[in-house]
Design an enzyme around this catalytic site. Structure first.
Site, mmCIF file in Angstrom:
data_model
loop_
_atom_site.group_PDB
_atom_site.id
_atom_site.type_symbol
_atom_site.label_atom_id
_atom_site.label_comp_id
_atom_site.label_asym_id
_atom_site.label_seq_id
_atom_site.Cartn_x
_atom_site.Cartn_y
_atom_site.Cartn_z
ATOM 1 N N HIS A 1 -1.848 9.632 24.935
ATOM 2 C CA HIS A 1 -1.471 8.516 24.264
ATOM 3 C C HIS A 1 -0.503 7.512 25.251
ATOM 4 C CE1 HIS A 1 0.043 6.505 20.696
ATOM 5 N NE2 HIS A 1 1.082 6.170 21.529
ATOM 6 N N GLU A 2 0.396 8.351 25.935
ATOM 7 C CA GLU A 2 1.342 7.573 26.686
ATOM 8 C C GLU A 2 0.691 7.001 27.944
ATOM 9 O OE1 GLU A 2 3.815 6.757 25.289
ATOM 10 O OE2 GLU A 2 4.160 8.026 23.920
ATOM 11 N N HIS B 1 -0.995 3.655 27.165
ATOM 12 C CA HIS B 1 0.130 2.571 27.086
ATOM 13 C C HIS B 1 0.372 2.347 28.616
ATOM 14 C CE1 HIS B 1 1.695 2.227 23.012
ATOM 15 N NE2 HIS B 1 1.980 3.512 22.939
ATOM 16 N N GLU C 1 -0.232 -0.330 21.371
ATOM 17 C CA GLU C 1 -0.786 0.775 20.619
ATOM 18 C C GLU C 1 -2.311 1.073 20.390
ATOM 19 O OE1 GLU C 1 1.510 2.886 19.985
ATOM 20 O OE2 GLU C 1 0.990 4.452 18.580
HETATM 21 ZN ZN ZN Z 1 2.308 4.446 21.092
#
Ligand code: ZN
Length: 490
Positions: free
Chosen positions: A254-255, A258, A284
């Site tokens: 997830h990170e 980003h 997101e």
């Molecule tokens: Zn996030």
């Protein structure tokens, strides 16, 4: 133009320096330094705010003659930033900072002791100040528009309401169908997942997805996040649970999602306010795409499961691919948003979106919140919190004054499948590439369609140009039906 660029570069440097101090605060800073650090960050941030709102910046914006398309965008975006920054009086900004400082402490105490009444007066104050903030910013239809716009520029309450209304009934039905279907065991993702092996495996996969560690790094923090100090220094943090595979591994993906967004911004924008994600929703969409649409997919695990078995022999040595894949994708209504699965997550967000609007409109009062929260949870997810710590008190956002932020999480989910569908059309053999652990075409497509533009394009424009359509819930619902219909047999 050059004088304007120089000035904006100084403002950007101040903001990024503050961000480095904040990163340190969450990773390495000793606890005792809390007060001095808060002061140092405030000094840099207020200095940057002064430079941005100073008459000299406005004069430079007026007199600069753009020499390129980038210059034109730079002037347009900075004008908007200045306008937003000057509309809110310094006295209100000061009041909001004091209120959220106090409110955060009260929220922590309220949550730890399960006592909503400790937080209630602070939240009531935050709501009042938020309404004042919205009035100062200005809006078209409703004060909530001004709040949304802070996090998702150009998005309106009417638009989000339209998309969520379309989503809600269909999603509630899917959640009820899954709840009634035979449960899938999640035993395979619980077990002995050694800390160092998890760390190494996560870093290895993040690198192979395309997160560049030459211009990034990963550290540990209580709440995982990503942060950028320049296009060439984008960092992520993670948190590892040695008995549970999901939070560490999928959190890392997830990170990293980003971070790859920020690393992919056009280098020509470096040192300007354009070198940033264009909205929280688009941000997101990138994290969710890598975490869920790639990281929780069967093609992905066809490639990585044998390596995971080698990395975690105690936990996965005797597990087969299909059992693991199903185990990593179980769906069950739960009380806590940050632990929610892919399917139920958006309902947690829609609940907050409705409650925030009702609060801002004065339709419900802060005192009504715990009951309203629990009733709606029960209606939508079929479960009711037995205490407020697992209900209305679970998130930090409201205590920080971040009202209008939550919708961007769900918007990001919807945007992620819209973008992924478009990527699949452009790369017809995407699934077989994923099965081979080759993500280069996908990353390149995202770079070109999303990352490269920084803030030059709005989220709506990026979506329209990349997918040919506006924001809609259809693509995400189709994804949910296909993937979870398969898993749960509906
Ligand atoms: Zn996030």
């Amino acid at each position: 133009m050059q004088a304007l660029r120089d000035r904006l570069a100084r403002i950007t440097d101040l903001n990024h320096s503050a961000a480095i101090l904040e990163w340190d605060q969450e990773t390495y800073m000793p606890e005792g330094a809390e007060e001095s650090r808060a002061r140092q960050v405030a000094t840099l941030r207020s200095f940057s705010h002064e430079l941005l709102t100073d008459d000299k910046t406005s004069r430079l914006l007026e007199s600069a003659s753009p020499e390129s398309e980038i210059d034109i965008d730079l002037i347009r975006v900075t004008r908007k930033d200045v306008e937003k920054a000057t509309r809110v009086p310094a006295s209100l900004i000061g009041k909001m900072a004091v209120a959220s400082g106090r409110s955060k402490g009260a929220w922590q105490k309220a949550r730890a002791t399960n006592t909503f009444s400790i937080f209630a007066p602070h939240l009531a104050n935050i709501v009042d100040l938020t309404i004042e903030h919205a009035e100062a910013l200005g809006y078209q239809d409703t004060p909530y528009d001004a709040l949304l716009d802070l996090y998702e520029e150009g998005m309106t309450t009417a638009e989000v309401t339209r998309v969520f209304a379309d989503l809600k009934d269909r999603l509630v039905l899917v959640v009820k169908t899954i709840a009634a279907a035979p449960a899938i065991s999640n035993a395979a993702v619980h077990g002995n997942f050694r800390h160092d092996a998890q760390w190494a495996f996560g870093v290895q996969v993040a690198k192979q997805l395309g997160y560049d560690f030459h211009c990034g790094r990963q550290d540990t923090s209580a709440h995982p996040f990503s942060t950028a100090f320049s296009i060439t220094d984008v960092r992520i943090t993670t948190r590892v649970d040695p008995t549970f595979f999901n939070p560490g591994f999928f959190g890392t993906l997830h990170e990293a999602g980003h971070a790859m967004y920020e690393q992919g911004i056009d280098m020509a924008l470096e040192g300007t306010p354009l070198a940033d994600g264009t909205s929280l929703g688009i941000h997101e969409s990138q994290s969710r795409l890598w975490e869920n649409l790639i990281g929780r997919s069967l093609p992905f695990w066809k490639h990585y499961f044998p390596q995971a078995q080698k990395a975690f022999p105690e936990a996965l040595g005797k597990v087969d691919l299909n059992t693991f894949y199903r185990s990593a994708n179980t769906v069950a209504p739960s009380l806590i948003r940050v632990e929610a699965d892919e399917v139920t997550y958006n309902l947690h967000i829609m609940l907050r979106f409705e409650l925030e609007q009702d609060l801002i409109r004065g339709k419900i009062s802060v005192e009504d919140l715990p009951r309203e929260w629990n009733d709606r949870m029960e209606n939508w997810l079929g479960i009711r919190p037995s205490n407020d710590s697992d209900g209305v008190l679970q998130d930090i956002h409201w205590s920080l004054g971040a009202i209008g932020y939550f919708p961007t999480y769900a918007l990001g989910n919807l945007m992620s499948t819209q973008l992924f569908d478009a990527a699949k059309r452009a790369i017809p053999d995407l699934d077989s590439k994923t099965e081979r652990g080759d993500f280069s075409d996908l990353l390149q497509w995202l770079r070109k369609s999303v990352h490269h533009h920084g803030r030059r394009k709005s989220s709506g424009q990026i979506l329209k140009d990349a997918t040919g359509s506006d924001l809609s819930a259809d693509s995400w619902m189709q994804y949910v039906h296909a993937k979870f219909g398969d898993l749960y047999g509906f």
